[in-house]
Structure formats: structure tokens, C-alpha cells
Design an enzyme around this catalytic site. Structure first.
Site, PDB file in Angstrom:
ATOM      1  CE1 TYR A  44      14.903 -44.552 -58.493  1.00 27.05           C
ATOM      2  CE2 TYR A  44      12.470 -43.952 -57.898  1.00 27.05           C
ATOM      3  CZ  TYR A  44      13.506 -44.828 -57.984  1.00 27.05           C
ATOM      4  OH  TYR A  44      13.391 -45.998 -57.552  1.00 27.05           O
ATOM      5  CB  SER A  90      21.924 -67.779 -30.398  1.00 28.58           C
ATOM      6  OG  SER A  90      20.672 -68.499 -30.868  1.00 28.58           O
ATOM      7  CG  LEU A  91      26.105 -64.219 -31.944  1.00 29.45           C
ATOM      8  CD1 LEU A  91      26.074 -62.569 -32.478  1.00 29.45           C
ATOM      9  CD2 LEU A  91      27.454 -64.763 -32.514  1.00 29.45           C
ATOM     10  CE  LYS A 123      23.850 -59.813 -30.399  1.00 26.54           C
ATOM     11  NZ  LYS A 123      22.318 -59.537 -30.736  1.00 26.54           N
ATOM     12  NE  ARG A 144      18.645 -67.526 -34.709  1.00 26.70           N
ATOM     13  CZ  ARG A 144      18.297 -68.138 -33.791  1.00 26.70           C
ATOM     14  NH1 ARG A 144      17.017 -68.091 -33.573  1.00 26.70           N
ATOM     15  NH2 ARG A 144      19.099 -69.062 -33.024  1.00 26.70           N
ATOM     16  CD  GLU A 187      19.458 -58.298 -36.491  1.00 29.12           C
ATOM     17  OE1 GLU A 187      20.198 -59.059 -37.028  1.00 29.12           O
ATOM     18  OE2 GLU A 187      18.903 -58.228 -35.428  1.00 29.12           O
ATOM     19  CB  CYS A 424     -10.961 -32.534 -23.054  1.00 26.95           C
ATOM     20  SG  CYS A 424      -9.274 -31.748 -23.693  1.00 26.95           S
ATOM     21  CB  CYS A 427     -11.515 -27.730 -23.455  1.00 27.34           C
ATOM     22  SG  CYS A 427     -12.185 -29.382 -24.523  1.00 27.34           S
ATOM     23  CB  CYS A 442     -10.140 -33.195 -27.257  1.00 29.57           C
ATOM     24  SG  CYS A 442     -10.845 -31.704 -27.069  1.00 29.57           S
TER      25      CYS A 442
HETATM   26  S1  IVH Z   1      26.969 -62.679 -36.544  1.00 25.79           S
HETATM   27  C1  IVH Z   1      26.468 -67.401 -35.996  1.00 25.79           C
HETATM   28  N1  IVH Z   1      26.854 -59.884 -36.603  1.00 25.79           N
HETATM   29  O1  IVH Z   1      22.429 -61.314 -33.438  1.00 25.79           O
HETATM   30  C2  IVH Z   1      25.473 -66.183 -35.585  1.00 25.79           C
HETATM   31  N2  IVH Z   1      24.868 -61.301 -35.786  1.00 25.79           N
HETATM   32  O2  IVH Z   1      22.467 -63.190 -30.875  1.00 25.79           O
HETATM   33  C3  IVH Z   1      26.630 -65.113 -36.435  1.00 25.79           C
HETATM   34  N3  IVH Z   1      23.016 -59.773 -35.062  1.00 25.79           N
HETATM   35  O3  IVH Z   1      20.213 -63.431 -34.487  1.00 25.79           O
HETATM   36  C4  IVH Z   1      25.710 -63.778 -36.125  1.00 25.79           C
HETATM   37  N4  IVH Z   1      24.043 -58.009 -35.359  1.00 25.79           N
HETATM   38  O4  IVH Z   1      20.561 -61.582 -35.842  1.00 25.79           O
HETATM   39  C5  IVH Z   1      25.981 -61.051 -36.219  1.00 25.79           C
HETATM   40  N5  IVH Z   1      26.795 -57.906 -36.527  1.00 25.79           N
HETATM   41  C6  IVH Z   1      26.228 -58.904 -36.426  1.00 25.79           C
HETATM   42  C7  IVH Z   1      24.847 -58.917 -35.791  1.00 25.79           C
HETATM   43  C8  IVH Z   1      24.338 -60.136 -35.342  1.00 25.79           C
HETATM   44  C9  IVH Z   1      22.921 -58.298 -34.903  1.00 25.79           C
HETATM   45  C10 IVH Z   1      22.149 -60.613 -34.385  1.00 25.79           C
HETATM   46  C11 IVH Z   1      21.783 -62.016 -35.313  1.00 25.79           C
HETATM   47  C12 IVH Z   1      21.352 -63.045 -34.519  1.00 25.79           C
HETATM   48  C13 IVH Z   1      21.678 -62.439 -33.217  1.00 25.79           C
HETATM   49  C14 IVH Z   1      22.537 -63.385 -32.317  1.00 25.79           C
END
Ligand code: IVH
Length: 716
Positions: A44, A90-91, A123, A144, A187, A424, A427, A442
């Protein structure tokens, strides 16, 4: 940039650069995404260096996406903000099965009469990222940010080795067309092992330690100097899409599952845990993943469940902050409160003095926690934790438990802040805080605590791997004055040991035998690694052992000489810090004494150069031998030769060991009761060796009639 001189660049050069880039990217993918390398590090490196030379010679071949740029460009003054084409939401969370079922019911009510499948994947606990590809080329990476606008960290993400820079070749191999535009969301994470190793390095360097893998990943990704990011073990896992645009006539993706499979085909790492399931099956999968959580290489904090069909997702749409088609099932927090009884300090192998929280034992997510690291003085001050406080303790994955902070409402009146000791604990030498370091050290070379840690490291798996010599025995041997440094181990006698409590004839005999065994097994690389030289890990130890004949030769090299060898290309990845650290180690008279005693004890393995030049050593050389540059894989048991040892023989002779059978494999070595690899190798026409044939390779002269090429073995 200099003006290109058209005469100097031939079409051949451009084509060769393209070829090299494609080949290096493929091997990056095999190594960093699939974890199944097909060529040796040396092979490589050769491709890489050829490309570097070509680009140096022809500046007009420059390409920001070239694999040579993955080492990181110039530092930026600040990050530039840039809007997302599509908002990053967000979720919502569900914490119980009821909450999950309520979500699914809502979804199914909004899609009357439809059969709904869900796609569930882990997640990840890291930093959310959007990678943008135009015409199959990586063009930008955005954090984000606030969801509408992110920070442009393109230069940093270029250094993340498992992020593909070009999708075309991957796509073609997978039978896919690369879209005109694709925004890949996912992520940026750090594997738990990599996180621990990074923190250990940081601690030894007196640099910042990270509280958890998420902080380490986020902190590493958002460095203004991309070269720092390049040195951090980051990975990107894809889990979703932003905007996509396909060529006219090409079909888009129908579902989440299909999109994830396509991303895998484009060369991205995608969690293998992703599953398609019905609403009623999801919660069981969530519980199952929760049980497997500790074993996963990455930190996850739950399961994300998405409606699979993308047309359903579009129909469901978004609320003000999150999609109606996805939800996060979160694992319960692993936190607890307890009393901080005291703060003790302990001395490490390099003399770094680390404060440790002594806690009233408390159960955190099923594990009893009684101690937690506080990292360093600054950390204690920043968190303002004081002995006597009630503190919040948390555990994330397999990460060392940590003290989050004090519960101020419960702080007794007039509680005094912690004062870091000036001397220390082992010692009583005064402690020193070096400029720019967070750690107190130390510096007494004869400090017994440092000695114990040194022996423990020397005997551990990272060192000579002396079986049975655990920390408890090392404590005892050190406290009795029988072992103050690693060299003492080789002078231990049965009589010395028999004087110890709970030590019988049999155990004493075993100890001596194990120490002898480790001694005879030790390669130069292992021994260099075992010395615990600051900044010298397994890889660097291997590099040094590949060049120097023995510890004396290494010990004679000055920092300047090491750097020169690096510049000449005779040693790789030896920067000024490592060179200085190696030279400083051998300049120390106590360490020199160690070498003299190792030699006297017969612990004196020889390195790569000795093997190549001596010819009488019976080993294939690093270069030119029948093993050099060849890829091996083992199946079945070898007679009296542990697989790890056989692998080490291959590596020491300049070969490499593959992770799976492919047509690029040079030799499959089959022992007793071979597995399915044998049939596969035979099908692919890979040369198969028995044990005798394998060993023969190491006896063969460097050149001559027995040097074996691929295929010639079939004549055996
Ligand atoms: S789907 C519309 N899938 O969770 C949002 N999010 O609380 C759809 N996250 O900031 C996100 N693993 O960075 C999705 N398998 C996954 C995830 C994931 C981590 C994070 C994401 C987001 C946060 C939301």
C-alpha cells in the site's frame, strides 16, 4: 500554484495518477470500511509513494480529493457557515414500549389501509454530519449546526479514511449508477477501543483527555487544523439522505432499506445492525440491541426507527422539530448519585499522577462503581468536585465510569476544595507540571510506583505477554523488592519466589517457565513495544524493529538520525516528537542499564536488517524473499505452531495477513481440519500450502530456483 507546463505532463502520467488513486481508494475501502485488507502495508505504501511522487512532479495533477490529501491541509482561521439544502431535523424520543406503540399507531392512522414496514438502525452517539457529492465527487461536509445552517468542515472530513472521495468506481463495482447529487447524512464516531487508546496517548502527552467517545469524535472533527483531525481515528457511518438528484431516466430509491444498501454500494460504512421489521417486532429488537450494546465497537444510545417507504415519509412530513416518520427509542440513562469519599492520586508508568475519585459504591446500570478517574487537576477544578460532595456518576457503554459533577444542593456548608498534592504519593519527590501539560508528573526515575507500572506494562498483552504475571503479583514482587524494573523478572529464581506467601513449588515453577517462554517468543518489535517508550505504540515499534538490528543499534540512533531515516523513506511515520522520545529513552542511564541486563539474560531478539543481511538466520528477508509483499491467510490448526506465531513470521518477513479469502490472496495455509476458506481458495485458484510448504518459504534463499511465484506451488 505554479503554472502547469503542458510539455511535462504526458497522458500516461495522468492515466497512472488516475489508476493509482482508484487503486488506493479501493484498498482504503477494503481496509477502513470492510475491514478486509488485500495487500500488505508495504505494498500500500508503495502505491501511495508513487502517487505522491507523481503529484510532486506534476503540480497540475493536483486534486483536492486525491488520497494523498487525506493527511490534512493547512489550518483554517475559522469555520465558514453554509446552509443545508434540506433542513437537518432532530428526533423525538420514545422511552417505553407504550410510547413506541403510540408512535406506530399515529403513523398507521395517517396512512390508512397501508401496510407499513419500519427500518431500524442503531442510534450512533457522535457528531451528525452531511457529506455532499456532486457528479460522484466529494465536494463538501457540513455539521448539523442549528439544522438550517452548518459549519463547513470539508477539509477535516477529507482526512476520515472510511469516507469515500469518489463514488463512481464503487458504484460501478456494485452495479449502481452514482447520482448527480447526493447528500449523505450520518454520524462521525470514534470506536470505543480507539477512544481509550487516544485518551491514553493524550494522557501520556499531558494533553486533554476526552470524557467519552462522543466528545472525542466531535472535538476531533471540529479542529481548525485538519492535520490534527487526520491523526484521530474517526469513522463515518451513513444512516440517511438529504437531497438527491439522479440522471434523467434513472430511478431513485423506494425505501430506507434500499437507500442504505445503495450507500453501502457507493462505498460508505453502514451499520450492519439495520433491520426491516413490523411495528410489533420493533421493541423486541430494541431490547436485543440493548443486550448487545456493550459488545458493539461503537457507543450507541438507542435505536432509530424509520418508516421504510420514502413516499410514506414524504406523506407524513415533519413537525416543527422532527420527522413524523422517525423516532428514537432511547436506552435508559446510566447515571446515579453517590458520595465522593475522597480523591486519591495514583502514579502511572510514565510518572503521570492521575487523580481518582473514591466513591461510596453505587450501582450504575447494573455495574457497581467505586472508583472513577478525574483525569487531571484542571478537570477537578472545572467540575468543582470536592471530597464530601454528592456527585452524579455515569457510565456510557464500556467507558470508564466518570464523575459528571457535584449535586450542589447537597453540598455541606463550608466544604473545602481539593488541593492537588505537591509530592508523589509513592516516593515523596516533588511533582512537576511541565509547560503546556495538564498532568503533574513524578520525574524520579527510581520511583517505586513508576517501576511497578513499568513492569505491569512490560508483562501485559501490549508487552511481552507474560502469562500469569498479573498486577497483584507484580505488586507483591515489587513490595518485596524482588522486581523493581522489567529486567529483574529474568533474574528471579525459584527460591526468590518460594519465599512469598501463597507461592508453592508448582506455581513458582510455572512463573519461571512462563517468563522463559515469553523471553524466547519475544520479537524485537514486541520488546521495543514493551519498553513503554512514550509515543511508541505497536505500529511504531514494528517500524523500528524492521530497520534496526537490535536494541543497541536503536539506542545508538540520535533523534536527528531517526528523522533523516524517515526523510530518506527508510523509516516511516517517525516524526520529531517520536524521534525525540526514542532518543531520550535510550539516553537515560537507567534504561541503558536495562538493555545490558536484557542482553545478559538472553532477551536479545534481532530485527529486520539483521534478518536480511545475515542470511544465516534462516529467515526470509523483508525485501526480495518469497514471503515479502505476499498475502497469506490461515485455516485449520498448525502442528505446534500457534497461528499468532505463524502470522508474526509472515509479517516479520515482509508479508501480510489477509482477513478473508479473495482472488488477491497469494497463499492459503491449510492446517488440520481446515474450514470453508479452503474450498473458497480452491475455487478462486489461490495457491494452497500445507505446513511443511509454508515453513519451506522461510528457509528458501533470497533469490534462486526455490523463490516461489503464485501458482508454481501447485507443482509440489
Ligand atoms: S435518522 C430527521 N438515524 O440522532 C432525523 N439519526 O436526535 C433523522 N442519529 O442529530 C435522523 N444515529 O445525528 C438517524 N441511525 C440514525 C442515527 C441518527 C444517530 C442522530 C442524528 C441526529 C440525532 C437526532
Amino acid at each position: 500554484m505554479p503554472t502547469p507546463s503542458p510539455s511535462s505532463l504526458t497522458p500516461f502520467d495522468a492515466e497512472r495518477a488516475r489508476e493509482l488513486r482508484a487503486s488506493i481508494e479501493r484498498h482504503n475501502h477494503l481496509y477502513y470500511v470492510l475491514d478486509a485488507p488485500q495487500i500488505s502495508d508495504a505494498a500500500y505504501d508503495a502505491l501511495f509513494r508513487e502517487l505522491e511522487a507523481l503529484e510532486r512532479e506534476h503540480p497540475d495533477l493536483a486534486d483536492p480529493n486525491s488520497p494523498t490529501r487525506r493527511v490534512g491541509g493547512r489550518p483554517a482561521a475559522a469555520f465558514v457557515s453554509r446552509p443545508h439544502r434540506q433542513r437537518m431535523y432532530s428526533l423525538d424520543n420514545a422511552l417505553t414500549e407504550q410510547e413506541w406503540l403510540a408512535f406506530a399507531e399515529r403513523v398507521e392512522k395517517l396512512l390508512p389501509g397501508q401496510e407499513v414496514d419500519y427500518f431500524a438502525d442503531p442510534k450512533f452517539d457522535g457528531l451528525a454530519m452531511e457529506l455532499i457529492y456532486e457528479q460522484g465527487r466529494f465536494t463538501a461536509a457540513l455539521t448539523r449546526g442549528d439544522g438550517e445552517t452548518g459549519e463547513d468542515i470539508t477539509a477535516n472530513m477529507r482526512t476520515v479514511r472510511n469516507i469515500p472521495m469518489e463514488l463512481g468506481a464503487h458504484a460501478a463495482r456494485s452495479g449502481l449508477a452514482a447520482p448527480e447529487l447526493i447528500e449523505v447524512r450520518g454520524e462521525v464516531v470514534m470506536a470505543k477501543r480507539d477512544f481509550h487508546a487516544l485518551n491514553e496517548r493524550q494522557m501520556e502527552d499531558g494533553a486533554k483527555v476526552f470524557a467519552n467517545p462522543r466528545n472525542a469524535a466531535a472535538g476531533s472533527a471540529r479542529q481548525l487544523d485538519p492535520r490534527i483531525t487526520a491523526a484521530r481515528p474517526l469513522k463515518f457511518y451513513a444512516y440517511g439522505l438529504g437531497e438527491t438528484r439522479f440522471a434523467a431516466g434513472a430511478r431513485g430509491f423506494a425505501g430506507q432499506r434500499e437507500a442504505m444498501d445503495a450507500l453501502r454500494g457507493y462505498g460508505f460504512a453502514v451499520a450492519p445492525e439495520g433491520r426491516l421489521a413490523k411495528a410489533a417486532e420493533i421493541y423486541a429488537y430494541f431490547l436485543e440491541l440493548g443486550r448487545r450494546r456493550e459488545q458493539l465497537p461503537f457507543e450507541i444510545d438507542g435505536l432509530v426507527v424509520k418508516v421504510d417507504r420514502l413516499d410514506f415519509q414524504a406523506e407524513l412530513g415533519f413537525t416543527a422539530r422532527s420527522p413524523r416518520w422517525a423516532i428514537a427509542l432511547k436506552f435508559p440513562a446510566r447515571q446515579a448519585q453517590t458520595k465522593l469519599a475522597a480523591i486519591e492520586v495514583q502514579v502511572g508508568r510514565t510518572g503521570v499522577v492521575t487523580p481518582v475519585a473514591i466513591l461510596e459504591p453505587v450501582s450504575v446500570g447494573g455495574v457497581t462503581v467505586g472508583r472513577a478517574t478525574l483525569h487531571n487537576e484542571d478537570e477537578i477544578r472545572a467540575k468543582d468536585v470536592r471530597p464530601g460532595d454528592t456527585v452524579v456518576v455515569q457510565r456510557a457503554g464500556d467507558v470508564i465510569p466518570e464523575v459528571v459533577g457535584p449535586v450542589l444542593d447537597k453540598r455541606p456548608q463550608g466544604l473545602a476544595a481539593f488541593v492537588f498534592p505537591a509530592t508523589c504519593p509513592a516516593c515523596a519527590s516533588p511533582l512537576t507540571r511541565l509547560p503546556d501539560e495538564a498532568a503533574w508528573r513524578c520525574l524520579n526515575l527510581a520511583c517505586p510506583a513508576v517501576g511497578k507500572q513499568h513492569i505491569a506494562y512490560f508483562a501485559s498483552k501490549s508487552g511481552l505477554d507474560i502469562q500469569g504475571l498479573g498486577r497483584r503479583w507484580i505488586e507483591i514482587l515489587a513490595d518485596k523488592g524482588l522486581a523493581r524494573s522489567p529486567a529483574d523478572l529474568f533474574e528471579l529464581t525459584r527460591e526468590d519466589l518460594l519465599g512469598l506467601e501463597r507461592m508453592g513449588e508448582k506455581l513458582a515453577g510455572n512463573f519461571i517457565a512462563q517468563i522463559e517462554e515469553a523471553k524466547s517468543r519475544a520479537s524485537l518489535a514486541k520488546l521495543i513495544g514493551a519498553l513503554g517508550i512514550r509515543l511508541v505504540g505497536t505500529q511504531t515499534a514494528k517500524t523500528l524493529a524492521g530497520y534496526f538490528t537490535d536494541l543497541d543499534a536503536l539506542g545508538r540512533a540520535t533523534a536527528e538520525e531517526l528523522l533523516k531515516l524517515n526523510e530518506n523513506g527508510q523509516l516511516h511515520d517517525i516524526g520529531p516528537a517520536i524521534a525525540a522520545s526514542v532518543a531520550a529513552f535510550f539516553a537515560n542511564p537507567q534504561n541503558r542499564d536495562l538493555l545490558v541486563r536484557f542482553k545478559a539474560a538472553g532477551l536479545w531478539p534481532l530485527g529486520g536488517q539483521a534478518k536480511i543481511s545475515s542470511g544465516t538466520s534462516g529467515q526470509g528477508g523483508e525485501s526480495g524473499g518469497p514471503v515479502a509483499g505476499k498475502t497469506f491467510l490461515f485455516t485449520g490448526a498448525l502442528d505446534g505452531l500457534p497461528r499468532s506465531q505463524a502470522q508474526a513470521m509472515v509479517e516479520a518477513a515482509g508479508g501480510s495477513v489477509a482477513a478473508s479469502v479473495s482472488k488477491n490472496l497469494d497463499y492459503l495455509v491449510a492446517g488440520e481440519a481446515p474450514g470453508s476458506k479452503l474450498a473458497k481458495a480452491e475455487k478462486l485458484g489461490v495457491a494452497v500450502l500445507n505446513q511443511a510448504q509454508f515453513l519451506e518459504l522461510f528457509k528458501a534463499p533470497k533469490t534462486g530456483p526455490t523463490a516461489l511465484g503464485r501458482g508454481s506451488l501447485l507443482d509440489f
